[in-house]
Design a protein around this motif. Structure first.
Motif, mmCIF file in Angstrom:
data_model
loop_
_atom_site.group_PDB
_atom_site.id
_atom_site.type_symbol
_atom_site.label_atom_id
_atom_site.label_comp_id
_atom_site.label_asym_id
_atom_site.label_seq_id
_atom_site.Cartn_x
_atom_site.Cartn_y
_atom_site.Cartn_z
ATOM 1 N N ASP A 1 0.794 0.499 10.921
ATOM 2 C CA ASP A 1 -0.634 0.736 11.104
ATOM 3 C C ASP A 1 -1.479 -0.390 10.487
ATOM 4 O OD1 ASP A 1 -2.618 2.394 12.206
ATOM 5 O OD2 ASP A 1 -3.069 3.251 10.256
ATOM 6 N N HIS A 2 -0.929 -1.039 9.459
ATOM 7 C CA HIS A 2 -1.618 -2.158 8.818
ATOM 8 C C HIS A 2 -1.080 -3.512 9.286
ATOM 9 C CE1 HIS A 2 -4.274 -0.335 5.667
ATOM 10 N NE2 HIS A 2 -3.627 0.719 6.091
ATOM 11 N N GLY A 3 -0.313 -3.493 10.367
ATOM 12 C CA GLY A 3 0.167 -4.735 10.947
ATOM 13 C C GLY A 3 1.178 -5.461 10.102
ATOM 14 N N ARG A 4 2.000 -4.704 9.344
ATOM 15 C CA ARG A 4 2.988 -5.307 8.452
ATOM 16 C C ARG A 4 4.372 -4.804 8.778
ATOM 17 N NH1 ARG A 4 -0.120 -9.392 6.797
ATOM 18 N NH2 ARG A 4 -1.990 -8.666 5.750
ATOM 19 N N ARG B 1 -6.374 -9.433 15.599
ATOM 20 C CA ARG B 1 -6.379 -8.171 14.881
ATOM 21 C C ARG B 1 -6.638 -8.330 13.390
ATOM 22 N NH1 ARG B 1 -1.350 -3.853 14.874
ATOM 23 N NH2 ARG B 1 -2.054 -2.633 13.099
ATOM 24 N N ARG B 2 -5.968 -9.278 12.749
ATOM 25 C CA ARG B 2 -6.076 -9.373 11.295
ATOM 26 C C ARG B 2 -7.496 -9.692 10.861
ATOM 27 N NH1 ARG B 2 -0.653 -11.868 8.482
ATOM 28 N NH2 ARG B 2 0.845 -10.417 9.431
ATOM 29 N N ARG B 3 -8.143 -10.595 11.575
ATOM 30 C CA ARG B 3 -9.518 -10.951 11.195
ATOM 31 C C ARG B 3 -10.467 -9.789 11.433
ATOM 32 N NH1 ARG B 3 -10.727 -16.414 14.322
ATOM 33 N NH2 ARG B 3 -9.519 -15.294 15.882
ATOM 34 N N VAL B 4 -10.275 -9.059 12.533
ATOM 35 C CA VAL B 4 -11.170 -7.949 12.858
ATOM 36 C C VAL B 4 -10.914 -6.770 11.936
ATOM 37 C CG1 VAL B 4 -11.829 -6.291 14.638
ATOM 38 C CG2 VAL B 4 -11.378 -8.684 15.258
ATOM 39 N N VAL B 5 -9.631 -6.418 11.735
ATOM 40 C CA VAL B 5 -9.289 -5.276 10.895
ATOM 41 C C VAL B 5 -9.751 -5.503 9.462
ATOM 42 C CG1 VAL B 5 -7.364 -3.971 9.916
ATOM 43 C CG2 VAL B 5 -7.379 -4.523 12.341
ATOM 44 N N GLY B 6 -9.754 -6.760 9.021
ATOM 45 C CA GLY B 6 -10.192 -7.054 7.664
ATOM 46 C C GLY B 6 -11.647 -6.720 7.417
ATOM 47 N N ALA C 1 -10.446 4.019 1.265
ATOM 48 C CA ALA C 1 -9.706 2.825 0.844
ATOM 49 C C ALA C 1 -8.588 2.496 1.816
ATOM 50 C CB ALA C 1 -9.132 3.033 -0.565
ATOM 51 N N TYR C 2 -8.101 3.501 2.526
ATOM 52 C CA TYR C 2 -7.030 3.260 3.503
ATOM 53 C C TYR C 2 -7.467 2.266 4.576
ATOM 54 C CZ TYR C 2 -3.492 4.186 7.071
ATOM 55 O OH TYR C 2 -2.492 4.040 7.997
ATOM 56 N N TYR C 3 -8.759 2.274 4.904
ATOM 57 C CA TYR C 3 -9.251 1.459 6.011
ATOM 58 C C TYR C 3 -9.651 0.049 5.579
ATOM 59 C CZ TYR C 3 -9.362 6.138 7.929
ATOM 60 O OH TYR C 3 -9.003 7.399 8.319
ATOM 61 N N PHE C 4 -9.278 -0.326 4.368
ATOM 62 C CA PHE C 4 -9.469 -1.704 3.916
ATOM 63 C C PHE C 4 -8.154 -2.458 4.070
ATOM 64 C CE2 PHE C 4 -13.231 0.050 2.181
ATOM 65 C CZ PHE C 4 -14.091 -0.991 1.878
ATOM 66 N N HIS C 5 -8.230 -3.619 4.711
ATOM 67 C CA HIS C 5 -7.046 -4.442 4.923
ATOM 68 C C HIS C 5 -6.786 -5.270 3.673
ATOM 69 C CE1 HIS C 5 -4.504 -7.396 7.239
ATOM 70 N NE2 HIS C 5 -4.124 -6.259 7.767
ATOM 71 N N ASP C 6 -5.515 -5.406 3.307
ATOM 72 C CA ASP C 6 -5.171 -6.060 2.045
ATOM 73 C C ASP C 6 -4.899 -7.553 2.161
ATOM 74 O OD1 ASP C 6 -5.445 -3.894 0.337
ATOM 75 O OD2 ASP C 6 -3.479 -3.116 0.873
ATOM 76 N N GLY C 7 -4.988 -8.111 3.339
ATOM 77 C CA GLY C 7 -4.809 -9.560 3.451
ATOM 78 C C GLY C 7 -3.352 -9.979 3.571
#
Length: 289
Positions: free
Chosen positions: A284-287, A51-56, A211-217
């Motif tokens: 929603d951001h996996g955090r 998920r993290r790699r794809v969502v990024g 900007a919401y759809y950008f993952h922050d790492g």
């Protein structure tokens, strides 16, 4: 019948321009085609295991997809405008084999060349109204290119402001400020500055909803992970003894409530308290907030 087909093409162009206008210059909570594309890509990416790699990749890919959708709709719309009048209403350069091609293909070719402002000149409009419409397409193509560059240049500073706030909150959390350090003039200034940064981020989510759809790492640069600590700082400020600290705590709490309202109205739709909204934002951001 020819004019009806041309009007359909003009309608496609207007739909694309309206979506561009509401995305870049007059954002609304109701969104448009661009918001639908971004939301769909975001939800699709969240289903992947990695998920993290794809969502990024969702944010950049969504912007490319939206720009491609705008350009494709404009090109197709103008091609449909030309199509019923091709080839009799156009002049072809000597020796050109374009007139031997299907009318729709020639129309797409002319629309693509015009929107890219290449102006090759092998096909030129002959009728008066077409000689006005064709340059208008070139102007729209130039505006689309300019708007795309402006969009990219505007979105990344907004992402930077969000990540700077997250990193600052992470550093404060790691420093573990004591009650005495918060309940003083320096603590009031700290909470007030945090409230200002939260307001900036809230405006960014309003002006640049994509900007919401950008993952922050990493977690320390993710506002979704750190916003809960900002709420905890606001609560500590509100219960402080110093009146200026309590005021700063109220300001930060109010800024966070406003941010939660924007997140809930535009993206999350929980209908809950700010704490519920921030928990949904983190999930929603996996955090974990």
């Amino acid at each position: 019948m020819e004019w009806l087909v041309s009007l359909v093409g003009a309608g496609l162009v207007m739909i694309s321009l309206r979506d561009l206008f509401h995305t870049l210059w007059h954002p609304t909570r109701h969104g448009g085609l661009s918001r639908l594309v971004m939301t769909a890509l975001w939800r699709l990416a969240r289903r992947f295991r990695a998920r993290r790699r794809v969502v990024g990749l969702v944010g950049p890919l969504a912007m490319v997809t939206v720009v491609g959708m705008w350009a494709g709709t404009v090109i197709l719309g103008w091609a449909i405008v030309y199509w019923p009048h091709m080839p009799e209403s156009f002049a072809f350069s000597p020796g050109s084999k374009a007139a031997q091609e299907p009318a729709l293909l020639d129309s797409l070719y002319l629309s693509l060349v015009t929107v890219a402002t290449l102006g090759l000149g092998d096909i030129a409009p002959g009728e008066g109204w077409l000689r006005v419409v064709s340059p208008l397409e070139a102007l729209v193509g130039f505006a689309l290119l300019t708007a795309t560059v402006s969009w990219v240049l505007a979105i990344y500073p907004a992402l930077t402001r969000r990540r700077v706030l997250a990193i600052r909150l992470a550093l404060l959390r790691d420093a573990e400020p004591t009650t005495q350090q918060i309940d003083c003039t320096a603590g009031a200034l700290l909470l007030d500055s945090l409230a200002t940064e939260v307001v900036r981020v809230r405006i960014d989510f309003t002006q640049y909803a994509e900007a919401y759809y950008f993952h922050d790492g990493e977690d320390h640069s993710s506002l979704a992970a750190m916003v809960g600590y900002a709420a905890a700082l606001a609560q500590r400020g509100q219960t402080a003894r110093q009146p200026e600290v309590r005021l700063a705590g109220d300001l930060l709490a109010g800024a966070l409530r406003d941010l939660a309202a924007i997140l809930d109205q535009r993206f999350l739709h929980t209908g809950g308290t700010p704490a519920d909204v921030f928990a949904a934002y983190a999930a929603d951001h996996g955090r974990a907030s």
